[in-house]
Design an enzyme around this catalytic site. Structure first.
Site, PDB file in Angstrom:
ATOM      1  N   ASP A 111      24.765 -12.474  41.350  1.00 27.99           N
ATOM      2  CA  ASP A 111      24.689 -12.736  42.796  1.00 27.99           C
ATOM      3  C   ASP A 111      25.354 -11.648  43.633  1.00 27.99           C
ATOM      4  OD1 ASP A 111      23.368 -15.112  42.475  1.00 27.99           O
ATOM      5  OD2 ASP A 111      25.152 -16.377  42.693  1.00 27.99           O
ATOM      6  N   LYS A 114      27.349 -17.705  50.195  1.00 33.44           N
ATOM      7  CA  LYS A 114      25.883 -17.798  50.278  1.00 33.44           C
ATOM      8  C   LYS A 114      25.469 -19.232  50.003  1.00 33.44           C
ATOM      9  CE  LYS A 114      24.981 -18.255  45.644  1.00 33.44           C
ATOM     10  NZ  LYS A 114      24.460 -19.488  45.043  1.00 33.44           N
TER      11      LYS A 114
HETATM   12  O1  C5P Z   1      26.075 -13.112  36.484  1.00 36.03           O
HETATM   13  P1  C5P Z   1      27.063 -14.243  36.523  1.00 36.03           P
HETATM   14  O2  C5P Z   1      28.363 -13.875  35.880  1.00 36.03           O
HETATM   15  O3  C5P Z   1      27.185 -14.857  37.858  1.00 36.03           O
HETATM   16  O4  C5P Z   1      26.407 -15.384  35.592  1.00 36.03           O
HETATM   17  C1  C5P Z   1      27.165 -16.354  34.935  1.00 36.03           C
HETATM   18  C2  C5P Z   1      26.347 -16.957  33.792  1.00 36.03           C
HETATM   19  O5  C5P Z   1      25.250 -17.704  34.328  1.00 36.03           O
HETATM   20  C3  C5P Z   1      25.705 -15.945  32.866  1.00 36.03           C
HETATM   21  O6  C5P Z   1      26.563 -15.609  31.812  1.00 36.03           O
HETATM   22  C4  C5P Z   1      24.485 -16.696  32.352  1.00 36.03           C
HETATM   23  O7  C5P Z   1      24.858 -17.591  31.333  1.00 36.03           O
HETATM   24  C5  C5P Z   1      24.084 -17.532  33.540  1.00 36.03           C
HETATM   25  N1  C5P Z   1      23.034 -16.895  34.354  1.00 36.03           N
HETATM   26  C6  C5P Z   1      21.716 -16.910  33.891  1.00 36.03           C
HETATM   27  N2  C5P Z   1      20.730 -16.362  34.671  1.00 36.03           N
HETATM   28  C7  C5P Z   1      21.014 -15.824  35.876  1.00 36.03           C
HETATM   29  C8  C5P Z   1      22.339 -15.813  36.366  1.00 36.03           C
HETATM   30  C9  C5P Z   1      23.325 -16.363  35.570  1.00 36.03           C
HETATM   31  O8  C5P Z   1      21.445 -17.420  32.810  1.00 36.03           O
HETATM   32  N3  C5P Z   1      20.002 -15.322  36.613  1.00 36.03           N
END
Ligand code: C5P
Length: 295
Positions: free
Chosen positions: A135, A9
Protein backbone atom coordinates in the site's frame (compact mmCIF):
# COMPACT_ATOMS: atom_id res chain seq x y z
CA UNK A 1 12.97 20.49 11.35
CA UNK A 2 10.44 19.40 8.77
CA UNK A 3 7.11 17.66 9.17
CA UNK A 4 4.90 15.45 7.05
CA UNK A 5 1.26 14.51 7.48
CA UNK A 6 0.57 10.81 6.94
CA UNK A 7 -3.02 10.51 5.74
CA UNK A 8 -4.93 7.26 6.22
CA UNK A 9 -6.49 5.52 3.22
CA UNK A 10 -9.85 3.92 2.77
CA UNK A 11 -10.74 1.55 -0.04
CA UNK A 12 -13.86 2.66 -1.87
CA UNK A 13 -13.52 -0.51 -3.93
CA UNK A 14 -11.41 -3.58 -3.25
CA UNK A 15 -11.65 -6.80 -5.18
CA UNK A 16 -9.06 -9.52 -4.69
CA UNK A 17 -8.90 -11.35 -8.01
CA UNK A 18 -6.20 -13.99 -7.72
CA UNK A 19 -3.30 -15.52 -5.86
CA UNK A 20 0.18 -15.17 -7.28
CA UNK A 21 2.99 -17.73 -7.17
CA UNK A 22 4.85 -15.54 -4.63
CA UNK A 23 1.89 -15.80 -2.19
CA UNK A 24 0.76 -12.20 -2.71
CA UNK A 25 -2.66 -11.48 -4.21
CA UNK A 26 -3.69 -9.50 -7.26
CA UNK A 27 -6.29 -6.90 -6.55
CA UNK A 28 -8.25 -4.08 -8.08
CA UNK A 29 -8.77 -1.23 -5.70
CA UNK A 30 -9.98 2.35 -5.65
CA UNK A 31 -8.01 4.00 -2.87
CA UNK A 32 -8.77 7.36 -1.30
CA UNK A 33 -6.72 9.29 1.26
CA UNK A 34 -8.70 10.89 4.08
CA UNK A 35 -7.95 13.60 6.63
CA UNK A 36 -7.55 11.15 9.54
CA UNK A 37 -3.76 11.32 9.88
CA UNK A 38 -0.56 10.74 11.81
CA UNK A 39 2.13 13.43 11.96
CA UNK A 40 5.85 12.87 11.57
CA UNK A 41 8.65 15.31 12.27
CA UNK A 42 12.21 14.88 11.06
CA UNK A 43 15.26 16.39 12.74
CA UNK A 44 18.86 15.95 11.63
CA UNK A 45 21.11 14.38 14.28
CA UNK A 46 24.60 12.93 14.67
CA UNK A 47 25.42 9.55 13.16
CA UNK A 48 24.12 7.73 10.15
CA UNK A 49 20.88 6.04 11.14
CA UNK A 50 17.17 6.80 11.61
CA UNK A 51 15.82 6.79 15.18
CA UNK A 52 12.09 6.61 15.82
CA UNK A 53 10.22 8.10 18.80
CA UNK A 54 6.53 7.43 19.09
CA UNK A 55 3.75 8.48 21.47
CA UNK A 56 1.68 5.29 21.00
CA UNK A 57 2.06 2.55 23.57
CA UNK A 58 2.97 -0.86 22.23
CA UNK A 59 4.18 0.28 18.82
CA UNK A 60 7.67 -1.00 17.95
CA UNK A 61 10.25 1.69 17.22
CA UNK A 62 12.90 -0.67 15.82
CA UNK A 63 13.24 -2.34 12.42
CA UNK A 64 9.77 -3.87 12.83
CA UNK A 65 8.24 -0.44 12.30
CA UNK A 66 7.61 0.46 8.67
CA UNK A 67 9.07 3.93 9.34
CA UNK A 68 12.51 2.42 9.98
CA UNK A 69 12.10 -0.02 7.08
CA UNK A 70 11.23 2.93 4.80
CA UNK A 71 14.23 4.94 6.06
CA UNK A 72 16.58 2.03 5.40
CA UNK A 73 15.09 1.50 1.93
CA UNK A 74 15.59 5.22 1.21
CA UNK A 75 19.21 5.20 2.42
CA UNK A 76 19.99 2.10 0.32
CA UNK A 77 18.82 3.74 -2.91
CA UNK A 78 20.23 7.19 -2.00
CA UNK A 79 23.60 5.52 -1.49
CA UNK A 80 24.27 7.03 1.94
CA UNK A 81 22.64 7.07 5.35
CA UNK A 82 22.35 10.17 7.51
CA UNK A 83 21.36 10.76 11.14
CA UNK A 84 17.69 11.58 11.62
CA UNK A 85 15.34 11.61 14.59
CA UNK A 86 11.79 10.87 13.52
CA UNK A 87 8.94 11.64 15.91
CA UNK A 88 5.63 9.95 15.14
CA UNK A 89 2.35 11.20 16.57
CA UNK A 90 -0.05 8.33 16.09
CA UNK A 91 -3.75 8.87 15.48
CA UNK A 92 -4.65 6.31 12.81
CA UNK A 93 -5.77 3.07 14.50
CA UNK A 94 -3.24 0.26 13.89
CA UNK A 95 -4.06 -3.04 12.12
CA UNK A 96 -7.40 -1.62 11.05
CA UNK A 97 -7.33 -1.62 7.24
CA UNK A 98 -6.59 2.12 7.14
CA UNK A 99 -2.99 1.87 5.94
CA UNK A 100 -1.62 3.58 9.05
CA UNK A 101 1.82 1.95 9.05
CA UNK A 102 2.05 2.29 5.26
CA UNK A 103 1.10 5.99 5.45
CA UNK A 104 3.87 6.54 8.01
CA UNK A 105 6.32 4.74 5.71
CA UNK A 106 5.27 6.88 2.73
CA UNK A 107 5.57 10.07 4.82
CA UNK A 108 9.07 8.94 5.86
CA UNK A 109 10.11 8.61 2.21
CA UNK A 110 8.75 12.11 1.48
CA UNK A 111 10.40 13.57 4.58
CA UNK A 112 13.84 12.04 3.97
CA UNK A 113 13.65 13.05 0.31
CA UNK A 114 13.10 16.68 1.40
CA UNK A 115 15.93 16.46 3.95
CA UNK A 116 18.25 15.22 1.20
CA UNK A 117 17.30 18.10 -1.15
CA UNK A 118 14.67 16.21 -3.19
CA UNK A 119 16.94 13.88 -5.22
CA UNK A 120 14.03 11.59 -6.13
CA UNK A 121 10.88 12.20 -8.18
CA UNK A 122 7.51 10.93 -6.85
CA UNK A 123 7.80 8.04 -9.33
CA UNK A 124 11.17 6.97 -7.93
CA UNK A 125 9.82 7.25 -4.36
CA UNK A 126 6.92 4.96 -5.37
CA UNK A 127 9.47 2.43 -6.64
CA UNK A 128 11.36 2.53 -3.31
CA UNK A 129 8.00 2.32 -1.50
CA UNK A 130 7.03 -0.99 -3.08
CA UNK A 131 9.89 -2.73 -1.29
CA UNK A 132 8.39 -1.54 2.02
CA UNK A 133 4.78 -2.67 1.49
CA UNK A 134 2.02 -3.07 -1.09
CA UNK A 135 0.00 0.00 0.00
CA UNK A 136 2.99 2.31 0.38
CA UNK A 137 3.41 3.35 -3.31
CA UNK A 138 -0.14 4.78 -3.48
CA UNK A 139 0.36 6.64 -0.19
CA UNK A 140 3.44 8.48 -1.50
CA UNK A 141 1.09 10.84 -3.34
CA UNK A 142 -2.32 9.73 -2.13
CA UNK A 143 -5.45 11.34 -3.53
CA UNK A 144 -7.79 9.02 -5.43
CA UNK A 145 -6.43 6.21 -7.60
CA UNK A 146 -7.29 2.93 -9.23
CA UNK A 147 -4.63 0.47 -8.07
CA UNK A 148 -3.92 -2.93 -9.62
CA UNK A 149 -1.31 -5.66 -9.30
CA UNK A 150 -0.56 -5.88 -5.59
CA UNK A 151 -1.24 -2.13 -5.45
CA UNK A 152 1.76 -0.86 -7.39
CA UNK A 153 0.05 -0.14 -10.74
CA UNK A 154 -1.49 3.20 -9.92
CA UNK A 155 -3.76 5.24 -12.17
CA UNK A 156 -4.73 8.58 -10.60
CA UNK A 157 -8.47 9.28 -10.63
CA UNK A 158 -10.74 12.17 -9.74
CA UNK A 159 -13.19 12.23 -6.89
CA UNK A 160 -15.63 15.13 -7.07
CA UNK A 161 -18.23 13.34 -4.95
CA UNK A 162 -17.44 15.25 -1.73
CA UNK A 163 -19.44 14.27 1.35
CA UNK A 164 -18.10 13.41 4.76
CA UNK A 165 -16.69 10.12 6.03
CA UNK A 166 -16.99 8.59 9.48
CA UNK A 167 -14.30 5.98 10.03
CA UNK A 168 -15.11 3.68 12.94
CA UNK A 169 -13.49 0.76 14.69
CA UNK A 170 -14.22 -1.41 17.66
CA UNK A 171 -12.47 -4.47 18.99
CA UNK A 172 -9.56 -6.48 17.78
CA UNK A 173 -7.65 -5.90 14.56
CA UNK A 174 -7.16 -8.65 12.01
CA UNK A 175 -3.76 -9.34 10.54
CA UNK A 176 -3.65 -8.76 6.79
CA UNK A 177 -2.15 -12.23 6.06
CA UNK A 178 -4.92 -13.89 8.14
CA UNK A 179 -7.61 -11.99 6.22
CA UNK A 180 -6.06 -13.05 2.90
CA UNK A 181 -5.85 -16.66 4.12
CA UNK A 182 -9.57 -16.60 4.91
CA UNK A 183 -10.29 -15.26 1.40
CA UNK A 184 -8.18 -18.09 -0.07
CA UNK A 185 -10.29 -20.57 1.84
CA UNK A 186 -13.58 -18.99 0.72
CA UNK A 187 -12.57 -18.65 -2.93
CA UNK A 188 -10.77 -22.00 -3.28
CA UNK A 189 -7.34 -20.40 -3.70
CA UNK A 190 -8.86 -18.41 -6.61
CA UNK A 191 -8.38 -21.29 -9.07
CA UNK A 192 -11.53 -20.42 -11.10
CA UNK A 193 -12.25 -16.98 -9.74
CA UNK A 194 -14.22 -14.66 -12.01
CA UNK A 195 -14.42 -10.98 -11.04
CA UNK A 196 -17.81 -10.23 -9.52
CA UNK A 197 -17.70 -6.54 -10.03
CA UNK A 198 -15.87 -3.78 -11.82
CA UNK A 199 -14.68 -0.43 -10.54
CA UNK A 200 -15.49 1.41 -13.80
CA UNK A 201 -18.98 2.53 -12.79
CA UNK A 202 -17.70 3.79 -9.46
CA UNK A 203 -14.84 5.71 -11.09
CA UNK A 204 -17.33 7.33 -13.49
CA UNK A 205 -19.63 8.35 -10.65
CA UNK A 206 -16.69 9.79 -8.68
CA UNK A 207 -15.50 11.83 -11.66
CA UNK A 208 -19.02 13.14 -12.24
CA UNK A 209 -19.45 13.97 -8.57
CA UNK A 210 -22.51 11.71 -8.27
CA UNK A 211 -22.13 10.67 -4.64
CA UNK A 212 -25.32 8.66 -4.41
CA UNK A 213 -24.50 6.53 -7.45
CA UNK A 214 -20.91 6.14 -6.19
CA UNK A 215 -22.16 5.12 -2.75
CA UNK A 216 -24.24 2.33 -4.30
CA UNK A 217 -21.15 0.93 -6.07
CA UNK A 218 -18.77 0.58 -3.11
CA UNK A 219 -17.43 -2.96 -2.76
CA UNK A 220 -14.93 -4.91 -0.65
CA UNK A 221 -14.15 -8.65 -1.08
CA UNK A 222 -12.87 -8.78 2.50
CA UNK A 223 -16.34 -8.17 3.92
CA UNK A 224 -17.20 -11.79 3.10
CA UNK A 225 -14.12 -13.08 4.90
CA UNK A 226 -13.86 -10.73 7.87
CA UNK A 227 -17.38 -9.63 8.84
CA UNK A 228 -18.40 -13.16 9.92
CA UNK A 229 -15.32 -13.23 12.21
CA UNK A 230 -15.83 -9.70 13.54
CA UNK A 231 -19.43 -9.13 14.66
CA UNK A 232 -18.38 -5.75 16.10
CA UNK A 233 -17.49 -4.56 12.59
CA UNK A 234 -20.86 -5.79 11.28
CA UNK A 235 -22.64 -3.86 14.03
CA UNK A 236 -20.67 -0.71 13.23
CA UNK A 237 -21.68 -1.01 9.59
CA UNK A 238 -25.35 -1.29 10.56
CA UNK A 239 -25.05 1.62 13.01
CA UNK A 240 -23.48 3.86 10.34
CA UNK A 241 -26.34 3.10 7.93
CA UNK A 242 -28.94 3.69 10.65
CA UNK A 243 -27.14 6.93 11.49
CA UNK A 244 -27.81 8.22 7.97
CA UNK A 245 -24.82 7.08 5.89
CA UNK A 246 -25.57 6.72 2.17
CA UNK A 247 -23.31 3.64 2.30
CA UNK A 248 -21.01 1.90 4.75
CA UNK A 249 -18.15 -0.45 3.90
CA UNK A 250 -15.27 -2.18 5.59
CA UNK A 251 -11.90 -0.68 4.66
CA UNK A 252 -9.02 -2.85 3.48
CA UNK A 253 -8.84 -6.13 5.36
CA UNK A 254 -10.76 -4.55 8.22
CA UNK A 255 -12.00 -4.37 10.82
CA UNK A 256 -12.47 -0.60 10.39
CA UNK A 257 -15.69 0.46 8.69
CA UNK A 258 -16.45 3.80 7.07
CA UNK A 259 -19.75 5.49 6.38
CA UNK A 260 -20.26 8.08 3.65
CA UNK A 261 -22.50 10.96 4.71
CA UNK A 262 -24.09 13.88 2.89
CA UNK A 263 -23.30 16.47 5.52
CA UNK A 264 -21.12 17.24 8.49
CA UNK A 265 -23.93 17.44 11.07
CA UNK A 266 -25.29 13.96 10.39
CA UNK A 267 -21.75 12.59 10.32
CA UNK A 268 -20.86 14.26 13.66
CA UNK A 269 -24.03 12.93 15.26
CA UNK A 270 -23.38 9.37 14.01
CA UNK A 271 -19.77 9.53 15.24
CA UNK A 272 -20.87 10.73 18.69
CA UNK A 273 -23.37 7.89 18.97
CA UNK A 274 -20.74 5.33 18.02
CA UNK A 275 -18.27 6.77 20.53
CA UNK A 276 -20.85 6.70 23.33
CA UNK A 277 -21.44 3.04 22.40
CA UNK A 278 -17.74 2.28 23.03
CA UNK A 279 -16.31 2.53 19.49
CA UNK A 280 -13.63 4.82 18.17
CA UNK A 281 -14.94 7.05 15.40
CA UNK A 282 -13.38 9.85 13.35
CA UNK A 283 -15.12 12.36 11.12
CA UNK A 284 -12.97 13.06 8.07
CA UNK A 285 -12.89 14.22 4.45
CA UNK A 286 -11.29 13.04 1.25
CA UNK A 287 -7.80 14.51 0.75
CA UNK A 288 -6.77 14.94 -2.85
CA UNK A 289 -2.97 15.35 -2.66
CA UNK A 290 -0.56 14.46 0.11
CA UNK A 291 2.73 15.27 -1.59
CA UNK A 292 4.48 18.32 -0.18
CA UNK A 293 7.92 17.68 -1.67
CA UNK A 294 7.12 17.86 -5.40
CA UNK A 295 10.04 18.81 -7.63
O1 C5P B 1 2.79 -5.60 1.67
P1 C5P B 1 2.30 -5.70 3.08
O2 C5P B 1 3.42 -5.87 4.06
O3 C5P B 1 1.33 -4.64 3.43
O4 C5P B 1 1.45 -7.07 3.12
C1 C5P B 1 1.26 -7.81 4.29
C2 C5P B 1 0.86 -9.24 3.93
O5 C5P B 1 -0.43 -9.24 3.33
C3 C5P B 1 1.76 -9.92 2.91
O6 C5P B 1 2.82 -10.58 3.53
C4 C5P B 1 0.82 -10.91 2.25
O7 C5P B 1 0.66 -12.05 3.06
C5 C5P B 1 -0.50 -10.18 2.26
N1 C5P B 1 -0.77 -9.47 1.00
C6 C5P B 1 -1.18 -10.20 -0.11
N2 C5P B 1 -1.48 -9.54 -1.28
C7 C5P B 1 -1.40 -8.19 -1.35
C8 C5P B 1 -0.99 -7.44 -0.23
C9 C5P B 1 -0.69 -8.12 0.94
O8 C5P B 1 -1.29 -11.42 -0.05
N3 C5P B 1 -1.73 -7.59 -2.51
Amino acid sequence: MISEVAFAKINLYLEVTGKRPDGYHDLVSVMQTVSLADTLTFRACEGNAAHLFCDAAGLPTDGKNLVIRAANAFFAVYGAAFGVEITLQKRIPAAAGLGGGSADAAATLRGLNRMAGCPFSPGKLREIALAVGADVPFLVEGGTALCRGIGERIAPAQNRADGVFVVAIRGEGVSTPAAFAELDRLFGEYADYLPKNSPEGLLGALTQGDRHRAAALLYNSFEEAVLPLRPAARELKEALLEGGAAAALMSGSGPSVFGWFDNENTAERAAKNLISGGARAFVCHAVSDTFSGKD
